[in-house]
Design a protein around this motif. Structure first.
Motif, PDB file in Angstrom:
ATOM      1  N   PHE A 372      18.067  25.964 105.516  1.00  0.00           N
ATOM      2  CA  PHE A 372      18.861  24.904 104.897  1.00  0.00           C
ATOM      3  C   PHE A 372      20.096  25.471 104.202  1.00  0.00           C
ATOM      4  O   PHE A 372      21.213  24.963 104.369  1.00  0.00           O
ATOM      5  N   LEU A 373      19.910  26.545 103.446  1.00  0.00           N
ATOM      6  CA  LEU A 373      21.048  27.180 102.766  1.00  0.00           C
ATOM      7  C   LEU A 373      22.065  27.711 103.767  1.00  0.00           C
ATOM      8  O   LEU A 373      23.275  27.657 103.540  1.00  0.00           O
ATOM      9  N   ALA A 374      21.573  28.253 104.887  1.00  0.00           N
ATOM     10  CA  ALA A 374      22.466  28.845 105.878  1.00  0.00           C
ATOM     11  C   ALA A 374      23.242  27.795 106.661  1.00  0.00           C
ATOM     12  O   ALA A 374      24.424  27.979 106.966  1.00  0.00           O
ATOM     13  N   ARG A 375      22.579  26.679 106.981  1.00  0.00           N
ATOM     14  CA  ARG A 375      23.136  25.754 107.962  1.00  0.00           C
ATOM     15  C   ARG A 375      23.832  24.525 107.384  1.00  0.00           C
ATOM     16  O   ARG A 375      24.626  23.876 108.075  1.00  0.00           O
ATOM     17  N   ALA A 376      23.524  24.157 106.135  1.00  0.00           N
ATOM     18  CA  ALA A 376      24.071  22.918 105.576  1.00  0.00           C
ATOM     19  C   ALA A 376      25.469  23.154 105.016  1.00  0.00           C
ATOM     20  O   ALA A 376      25.639  23.804 103.992  1.00  0.00           O
ATOM     21  N   LYS A 377      26.467  22.618 105.689  1.00  0.00           N
ATOM     22  CA  LYS A 377      27.866  22.773 105.259  1.00  0.00           C
ATOM     23  C   LYS A 377      28.110  22.167 103.884  1.00  0.00           C
ATOM     24  O   LYS A 377      28.995  22.600 103.152  1.00  0.00           O
ATOM     25  N   PHE A 378      27.342  21.128 103.570  1.00  0.00           N
ATOM     26  CA  PHE A 378      27.597  20.377 102.344  1.00  0.00           C
ATOM     27  C   PHE A 378      27.061  21.088 101.094  1.00  0.00           C
ATOM     28  O   PHE A 378      27.243  20.587  99.984  1.00  0.00           O
ATOM     29  N   ILE A 379      26.388  22.224 101.269  1.00  0.00           N
ATOM     30  CA  ILE A 379      25.905  22.973 100.102  1.00  0.00           C
ATOM     31  C   ILE A 379      26.985  23.969  99.687  1.00  0.00           C
ATOM     32  O   ILE A 379      27.322  24.878 100.445  1.00  0.00           O
ATOM     33  N   PRO A 380      27.539  23.835  98.480  1.00  0.00           N
ATOM     34  CA  PRO A 380      28.617  24.731  98.054  1.00  0.00           C
ATOM     35  C   PRO A 380      28.089  26.112  97.675  1.00  0.00           C
ATOM     36  O   PRO A 380      26.888  26.308  97.483  1.00  0.00           O
ATOM     37  N   VAL A 381      29.022  27.062  97.574  1.00  0.00           N
ATOM     38  CA  VAL A 381      28.646  28.450  97.277  1.00  0.00           C
ATOM     39  C   VAL A 381      27.913  28.557  95.945  1.00  0.00           C
ATOM     40  O   VAL A 381      26.971  29.336  95.801  1.00  0.00           O
ATOM     41  N   VAL A 382      28.314  27.745  94.969  1.00  0.00           N
ATOM     42  CA  VAL A 382      27.687  27.831  93.652  1.00  0.00           C
ATOM     43  C   VAL A 382      26.192  27.510  93.745  1.00  0.00           C
ATOM     44  O   VAL A 382      25.360  28.142  93.069  1.00  0.00           O
ATOM     45  N   THR A 383      25.822  26.575  94.604  1.00  0.00           N
ATOM     46  CA  THR A 383      24.411  26.238  94.802  1.00  0.00           C
ATOM     47  C   THR A 383      23.698  27.346  95.562  1.00  0.00           C
ATOM     48  O   THR A 383      22.548  27.688  95.256  1.00  0.00           O
ATOM     49  N   VAL A 384      24.388  27.924  96.543  1.00  0.00           N
ATOM     50  CA  VAL A 384      23.806  29.049  97.295  1.00  0.00           C
ATOM     51  C   VAL A 384      23.490  30.200  96.341  1.00  0.00           C
ATOM     52  O   VAL A 384      22.398  30.794  96.389  1.00  0.00           O
ATOM     53  N   LYS A 385      24.434  30.507  95.449  1.00  0.00           N
ATOM     54  CA  LYS A 385      24.230  31.610  94.491  1.00  0.00           C
ATOM     55  C   LYS A 385      23.073  31.307  93.543  1.00  0.00           C
ATOM     56  O   LYS A 385      22.251  32.184  93.250  1.00  0.00           O
ATOM     57  N   ALA A 386      22.993  30.068  93.088  1.00  0.00           N
ATOM     58  CA  ALA A 386      21.895  29.695  92.191  1.00  0.00           C
ATOM     59  C   ALA A 386      20.542  29.874  92.879  1.00  0.00           C
ATOM     60  O   ALA A 386      19.584  30.372  92.265  1.00  0.00           O
ATOM     61  N   CYS A 387      20.474  29.497  94.156  1.00  0.00           N
ATOM     62  CA  CYS A 387      19.225  29.645  94.908  1.00  0.00           C
ATOM     63  C   CYS A 387      18.906  31.118  95.157  1.00  0.00           C
ATOM     64  O   CYS A 387      17.741  31.535  95.048  1.00  0.00           O
ATOM     65  N   LEU A 388      19.925  31.901  95.527  1.00  0.00           N
ATOM     66  CA  LEU A 388      19.694  33.338  95.729  1.00  0.00           C
ATOM     67  C   LEU A 388      19.193  33.991  94.445  1.00  0.00           C
ATOM     68  O   LEU A 388      18.274  34.825  94.487  1.00  0.00           O
ATOM     69  N   ASP A 389      19.785  33.626  93.313  1.00  0.00           N
ATOM     70  CA  ASP A 389      19.319  34.178  92.030  1.00  0.00           C
ATOM     71  C   ASP A 389      17.842  33.877  91.820  1.00  0.00           C
ATOM     72  O   ASP A 389      17.054  34.751  91.446  1.00  0.00           O
ATOM     73  N   LEU A 390      17.478  32.629  92.080  1.00  0.00           N
ATOM     74  CA  LEU A 390      16.097  32.194  91.881  1.00  0.00           C
ATOM     75  C   LEU A 390      15.142  32.975  92.793  1.00  0.00           C
ATOM     76  O   LEU A 390      14.119  33.512  92.341  1.00  0.00           O
ATOM     77  N   LEU A 391      15.485  33.047  94.066  1.00  0.00           N
ATOM     78  CA  LEU A 391      14.629  33.706  95.047  1.00  0.00           C
ATOM     79  C   LEU A 391      14.528  35.206  94.796  1.00  0.00           C
ATOM     80  O   LEU A 391      13.432  35.788  94.823  1.00  0.00           O
ATOM     81  N   VAL A 392      15.678  35.836  94.560  1.00  0.00           N
ATOM     82  CA  VAL A 392      15.690  37.293  94.378  1.00  0.00           C
ATOM     83  C   VAL A 392      14.965  37.692  93.093  1.00  0.00           C
ATOM     84  O   VAL A 392      14.214  38.686  93.069  1.00  0.00           O
ATOM     85  N   ASN A 393      15.143  36.922  92.025  1.00  0.00           N
ATOM     86  CA  ASN A 393      14.416  37.218  90.782  1.00  0.00           C
ATOM     87  C   ASN A 393      12.914  37.126  90.993  1.00  0.00           C
ATOM     88  O   ASN A 393      12.148  37.957  90.495  1.00  0.00           O
ATOM     89  N   TRP A 394      12.494  36.109  91.751  1.00  0.00           N
ATOM     90  CA  TRP A 394      11.059  35.984  92.051  1.00  0.00           C
ATOM     91  C   TRP A 394      10.573  37.185  92.870  1.00  0.00           C
ATOM     92  O   TRP A 394       9.473  37.711  92.632  1.00  0.00           O
ATOM     93  N   MET A 395      11.394  37.626  93.827  1.00  0.00           N
ATOM     94  CA  MET A 395      11.015  38.783  94.645  1.00  0.00           C
ATOM     95  C   MET A 395      10.861  40.032  93.781  1.00  0.00           C
ATOM     96  O   MET A 395       9.912  40.812  93.954  1.00  0.00           O
ATOM     97  N   HIS A 396      11.778  40.235  92.851  1.00  0.00           N
ATOM     98  CA  HIS A 396      11.681  41.411  91.981  1.00  0.00           C
ATOM     99  C   HIS A 396      10.430  41.345  91.101  1.00  0.00           C
ATOM    100  O   HIS A 396       9.758  42.364  90.896  1.00  0.00           O
ATOM    101  N   LYS A 397      10.114  40.157  90.606  1.00  0.00           N
ATOM    102  CA  LYS A 397       8.896  40.022  89.803  1.00  0.00           C
ATOM    103  C   LYS A 397       7.661  40.278  90.653  1.00  0.00           C
ATOM    104  O   LYS A 397       6.680  40.879  90.186  1.00  0.00           O
ATOM    105  N   TYR A 398       7.707  39.808  91.898  1.00  0.00           N
ATOM    106  CA  TYR A 398       6.588  40.033  92.809  1.00  0.00           C
ATOM    107  C   TYR A 398       6.399  41.534  93.041  1.00  0.00           C
ATOM    108  O   TYR A 398       5.279  42.042  93.023  1.00  0.00           O
ATOM    109  N   ILE A 399       7.511  42.239  93.233  1.00  0.00           N
ATOM    110  CA  ILE A 399       7.442  43.695  93.427  1.00  0.00           C
ATOM    111  C   ILE A 399       6.890  44.364  92.167  1.00  0.00           C
ATOM    112  O   ILE A 399       6.059  45.286  92.242  1.00  0.00           O
ATOM    113  N   ASP A 400       7.321  43.898  90.996  1.00  0.00           N
ATOM    114  CA  ASP A 400       6.794  44.445  89.739  1.00  0.00           C
ATOM    115  C   ASP A 400       5.275  44.353  89.693  1.00  0.00           C
ATOM    116  O   ASP A 400       4.585  45.290  89.256  1.00  0.00           O
TER     117      ASP A 400
END
Length: 612
Positions: A372-400
């Motif tokens: 959805f993040l990759a393909r939806a033109k109507f999602i602006p970069v600011v929303t993409v960054k917010a989602c990446l922050d959320l996902l990546v932070n969760w991944m780092h906690k998972y690794i911890d």
């Protein structure tokens, strides 16, 4: 003069009024009753006769108890729809009187109305053999459907419990998916019309329709659709076809009167894909009409419909693996307003990170987020960054939590949601990295560096080994180009650990490598249905052609000991395959290692050179 010349009003014969006949029948005198049934069953019955009988029946509904259900059945079979306006009005009045006085006949009345939701069939017999069973080309079909809905509304007005009795009948009467396109089109359209005046049934009706669409979708694998299209394109004897449409489905289709003219180039070669295309067009049109009032988005209507569609998505779509097209109803409604897209992403995120959900649901939610993040033109970069922050932070906690414990090793069964999240992030970066870096390169690079991909790639869980190779290769090339992380040492080590499986077949021994251990797919890969894709394409991010510089960096060939996922979404994109890439026959893969969706407009699988 007019009075003298007008014919006298016909009255019921057979020994008196209808009431007399019914009272005699109760006493055991059946002669007049049988004559009554015979006259009502006469295929040549005249309008005036129908009106006279119905007029008397309306005054005698108190006598039409359960014991006379055979007579009521004959009345419900009267050919009232294709009669004069007077007959129709009289019949609607009769239905209202009947169900209000004798609710025991509610189900038969509802069955009769719903049976009219599809075009009548005409059968041509020759030498006692049915040689044709085609749709009746009835010019009054639209008017007949309007009358059916009036009848249903009349019944619902007299009997408030109608919806609970109606829903099982709607399910029971849904045409089989192999029925004609026209039959399915009319029935689905009429079901959606019911939701307008019986809103309590909307969620159940949407569930019913989308469940049937899913059956069509999973019955038409992407490869079958592509093969059928290729065969049709190569055929010189392709017939031109004109399809008559009843509904306002596409604004840009050429209109002539009440007909929607479809050129043969718009038809899908695969018969089930053609049915699915027509029904998806109707569903998209319905979503648009419900959400817009006088051409403007109605927020309340849209929110209510969104909630119903999310409920259907959770119940039917999320647990279904590798559907290709039906899930796009969520993509479409989210395109109306950014708040809906963000709500959908938040909903998927809650599914992904909730450990109480089954692992397979969490992994699928991850696939949906990435696609959805990759393909939806109507999602602006600011929303993409917010989602990446959320996902990546969760991944780092998972690794911890996992990287130093007893489970700190590469295992899909243990860490499936983590790998799915990694793949979603990698996939999003492949599609969005130019936008993330656009404008201020230094600021963009600083943001990407803050995500600390190096720690994710280097961790003991080894996500590069599990993610689809085409995603890994492009992610490695992009992160190397911007010096975010160096993946090639790990990729090389992972490749050495792959153990090919040799299988014998009719074509000789085939070497297989499982290149999709997650059994993952990208649910918003390119949409293939020709008519309904016109609704999706304006909001859809296609894979952009690689520039000469990118090709130079990403397409230098290398020899690989094992095949990559040739049949994955990325492998057949617009950029040509490099001759240096080693490939094997597509049929050497198990079906579950193949991307189930179209690769048209997706990035190709790049075998990126290791630094010398």
């Amino acid at each position: 003069d007019e009075f003298i010349s007008s014919p006298p009003r016909k009255t019921v014969r057979f020994g008196g009024t209808l009431t007399d006949i019914l009272l005699k029948y109760e006493k055991g005198e059946t002669t007049d009753f049988e004559l009554l049934k015979h006259q009502l069953s006469d295929p040549d019955i005249k309008d005036a006769q129908i009106i006279n009988w119905l007029h008397e029946f309306r005054a005698s509904v108190a006598y039409l108890t359960k014991e006379l259900e055979q007579l009521v059945s004959i009345l419900l079979k009267l050919p009232w729809l294709r009669r004069s306006r007077e007959v129709v009005e009289e019949y609607l009045g009769f239905l209202g009187n009947l169900v209000s006085a004798q609710t025991v006949h509610l189900r038969p009345c509802l069955r009769m109305i719903v049976s009219q939701f599809v075009p009548p069939r005409i059968t041509i017999r020759e030498d006692d053999v049915d040689i044709s069973d085609s749709d009746d080309d009835d010019e009054n079909l639209s008017e007949n459907f309007n009358t059916c809905h009036r009848a249903l509304q009349t019944v619902a007005r007299y009997v408030p419990s109608t919806p609970q009795f109606l829903m099982p009948i709607l399910v029971e009467n849904f045409p089989f998916i192999n029925k004609s396109e026209r039959t399915l089109e009319c029935y689905v359209h009429n079901l959606l019309r019911v939701t307008v005046y019986l809103p309590t049934l909307r969620l159940q009706i949407l569930e019913l329709i989308i469940e049937k669409l899913l059956k069509l979708d999973v019955s038409t694998p992407q490869q079958d659709i592509e093969d059928a299209e290729e065969t049709a394109n190569n055929s010189d004897s392709e017939e031109k076809s004109t399809e008559e449409g009843l509904f306002d489905m596409e604004e840009d289709e050429e209109r002539k009167g009440n007909k929607v003219v479809s050129s043969s180039s718009e038809r899908m070669a695969h018969p089930l894909a053609e049915r699915l295309d027509i029904l998806m067009t109707i569903l998209f049109s319905y979503i648009k009409d419900v959400c817009h009032v006088d051409g403007k988005l109605d927020i309340n209507n849209t929110k209510d419909l969104y909630r119903d569609l999310v409920s259907v998505f959770d119940k039917l779509i999320l647990p279904t693996h590798a559907s290709c097209h039906v899930q796009y109803f969520m993509f479409y409604i989210c395109s109306f307003k950014l708040g809906l897209a963000e709500a959908f992403l938040d909903h998927l995120w809650k599914k992904l990170h909730d450990p109480n959900n089954p692992s397979v649901i969490r992994q699928t939610a991850g696939s949906y987020i990435g696609s959805f993040l990759a393909r939806a033109k109507f999602i602006p970069v600011v929303t993409v960054k917010a989602c990446l922050d959320l996902l990546v932070n969760w991944m780092h906690k998972y690794i911890d939590n996992q990287d130093t414990g007893a489970n700190a090793y590469c295992d899909v069964a243990l860490h499936g949601p983590f790998y799915s999240t990694c793949q979603a992030v990698f996939y999003t970066l492949i599609f969005r990295h130019k936008q993330l870096l656009d404008g201020n390169l230094r600021k963009g690079l600083s943001y990407l560096q803050s995500l600390n991909f190096e720690r994710i790639v280097m961790c003991q869980l080894n996500p590069l080994k599990i993610c689809i190779p085409s995603v890994v290769n492009l992610f490695a090339a992009i992160t190397r180009k911007y010096q975010l992380v160096f993946c090639y040492t790990i990729i090389e080590r992972n490749n050495r650990q792959f153990i090919p499986v040799v299988r014998s077949g009719t074509g000789g021994d085939l070497v297989q490598t499982c290149t999709n251990p997650l059994d993952s797919f990208f649910p918003f890969d390119p949409y293939m249905l020709k008519r309904s894709k016109k609704t999706i394409d304006p909001f859809y991010q296609f894979w952009e052609e690689l520039s000469a510089e990118d090709l130079e960096n990403l397409k230098k060939p290398i020899k690989r000991g094992t095949s990559e996922d040739e049949d994955d979404d990325f492998l057949k994109g617009e950029t040509p395959q490099n001759d240096g890439v080693v490939g094997i026959a597509p049929n050497s893969y198990e079906s579950n290692t193949r991307s189930p969706v179209s690769s048209i407009g997706s990035p190709p699988d790049c075998c990126v050179p290791y630094p010398q």
